[in-house]
Write an enzyme that holds these catalytic residues in place. Sequence first.
Site, mmCIF file in Angstrom:
data_model
loop_
_atom_site.group_PDB
_atom_site.id
_atom_site.type_symbol
_atom_site.label_atom_id
_atom_site.label_comp_id
_atom_site.label_asym_id
_atom_site.label_seq_id
_atom_site.Cartn_x
_atom_site.Cartn_y
_atom_site.Cartn_z
ATOM 1 C CG HIS A 71 -7.475 -14.575 -7.006
ATOM 2 N ND1 HIS A 71 -8.461 -13.934 -7.059
ATOM 3 C CD2 HIS A 71 -7.304 -15.632 -6.009
ATOM 4 C CE1 HIS A 71 -9.190 -13.857 -5.489
ATOM 5 N NE2 HIS A 71 -8.204 -15.492 -4.630
ATOM 6 C CG ASP A 82 -10.147 11.596 -16.037
ATOM 7 O OD1 ASP A 82 -9.589 11.154 -16.180
ATOM 8 O OD2 ASP A 82 -9.737 11.297 -14.271
ATOM 9 C CB CYS A 110 -10.851 -16.108 -3.792
ATOM 10 S SG CYS A 110 -10.662 -16.926 -3.159
ATOM 11 C CE1 TYR A 111 -17.205 -15.492 2.498
ATOM 12 C CE2 TYR A 111 -17.922 -14.202 1.331
ATOM 13 C CZ TYR A 111 -18.075 -14.942 2.108
ATOM 14 O OH TYR A 111 -18.992 -14.661 3.118
ATOM 15 N N GLY A 113 -13.524 -12.197 -0.987
ATOM 16 C CA GLY A 113 -13.626 -11.729 0.037
ATOM 17 C C GLY A 113 -12.879 -11.870 1.321
ATOM 18 C CD GLU A 159 -9.030 -12.178 -9.782
ATOM 19 O OE1 GLU A 159 -9.361 -12.915 -10.487
ATOM 20 O OE2 GLU A 159 -9.372 -11.925 -8.582
ATOM 21 C CE LYS A 185 -6.474 8.862 -15.961
ATOM 22 N NZ LYS A 185 -6.705 9.975 -14.996
ATOM 23 C CB SER A 245 -7.610 20.799 -15.177
ATOM 24 O OG SER A 245 -7.881 19.447 -15.762
ATOM 25 N N GLY A 246 -6.912 20.263 -18.080
ATOM 26 C CA GLY A 246 -5.701 20.166 -19.140
ATOM 27 C C GLY A 246 -5.050 18.931 -19.274
#
Length: 560
Positions: A188, A246, A83-84, A56, A190, A391, A242-243
């Site tokens: 980090h 999602d 980290c933070y 953060g 990640e 996603k 919508s095609g």
Amino acid sequence: MTDNGIWVVDFGGQYNQLIARRVREAHVYCEIVPYEKCMARLDGGELPLGVIFTGGPSSVYEEGAPGLPASFFELGIPVLGICYGAQLMAHTLGGKVVSPDYKEYGRVALYAGIDPVIAGIDPVIAGAAPQSKSALFSGISDTLQCWMSHTDYIAEPPAGFVVTSHTENCPTASLEDPVRRLYGVQFHPEVHHTPFGQELLKNFLYKVCGAAGDWTMANFAKQKVSEIREIVGDRKVLCALSGGVDSSVAAVLVHEAIGDNLTCIFVDHGLLRKDEGEQVMEVYGRQFNMKIHRVNAAERFLSKLAGVDDPEKKRKIIGAEFIAVFDEESKKLFASEGDIEFLLQGTIYPDVVESGGGGGKAAVIKSHHNVGGLPDDMNLKLLEPLRLLFKDEVRGVGEELGIAPELVWRQPFPGPGLAIRCLGEITEEKLFIIRESDAILREEIDKYNEGLFAKTGKRNYGGDYVSDAGGNVSSERAVWQYFTVLPNIRSVGVMGDARTYDYAVGIRAVTSVDGMTSDWARLPYEVLETLSNRIVNEVDGVNRVLYDLTSKPPGTIEWE
Ligand code: XMP
């Protein structure tokens, strides 16, 4: 879904979603929980398998710095502070955090051995030095590279903690109290610049928290199907298809659960890519046998857009018209089908997190390309089966459900469609040029990828991620989105000895991770050459081809 899951406790770090994605990639379910909501949720009886504190922007000494009470650390929940998050844990438990007048930023060498003297750490500072290798670094070498981005650091660990790694400028690059299962890292794990980061996260998840690692999209799909059956019973569901990825995955999932009690409305606004409307009907209507009500509303949209060249006005007209068409059609369906009780939405996790809903607030309904508003009198309940998924997980569910890879991995397509790629007034002639040139671009990029795949076993477009040496995935160099635009410029050319005065077509191809920032794709010259030749030769009304060399920022991906 059998684990209680991990909470990624958000202290305002820029990498909160990335951390959550990494946890999910390790097949462990997790949620992003704002730090302010943590204690209330625990008081409400929820118990995560472990928590990860994000970084953060604050310093623990700032007035009102985000934090958790010391009592949190007495609950026996395993913690990994990043980290933070690590500084906060150390500070709260009586350690010392200091603010030097330098920053440590970028790739940094890290030593994670157990001997503090070899490691160059003052054994006094290190507290009781670890006698065996940290569980976090299990199976990971002692001499490493990590990514740092901090000013403050932990100068003295709290009582009960030992230091487990350090860098030249940071005496406490990681620390732990294995008895209380409290761990912290200053770097980090990640980001892919920390090549061993995913291994370290897995060590925390599996070895410290005891996660089973059974979060898979096959399990998710199976469980969701039975959950939807339970919730919906034999009632009816309406969906705006919508095609796009999602809404299509959401629809196929619900169709799997309730069959013909799902009705989809597919509004074809005439601004789709070449053959796209037909493809939606072919795949979802005929192949998956879903009930789809296609509304051919092209004329209606184009007449509303006639003479409009302002980008914002175009977007607003399309949004409003979409809602009007959807309202009318759903009312008709309501009359013919009888009671419809649910509205299916393809909301996904980033929408929930970005709308501040990570703590359980209602998700904001997505903009016009899904459903922006519905008649109140229909009083529909929302069904959002994908709201917990990122996603790439949605794509995974799509694959599990048997949707073809080229559809599941398709590039993003904006709700207002080709309208925002056609600068100035929208006409049938201009839409034709965009559709035809875009189809050529897609064909050539497919060919390029197939060639690349034959040579290297990897494709270079969205979804086919390239692993680095540490096994971390990165899509940064992959072509993420590509399309043609019509900048509304005509210029002079010569073709077959005759003067031409025709349109220029722009090619936009970008690399990106999430569309928030992007760079222009370094497509090989041969691909660009073929594209230029084919577009000029095959698309009537075009005599010039341009390649867009703008990153985002300062440009945006779309031109309007
Ligand atoms: P920009 O142009 O803002 O686009 O850099 C970022 C990403 O968002 C997509 N985009 C949209 N998607 N409705 C959508 O569903 C929209 O109105 C819209 N505008 C842009 C764009 O294609 C890119 O992937």
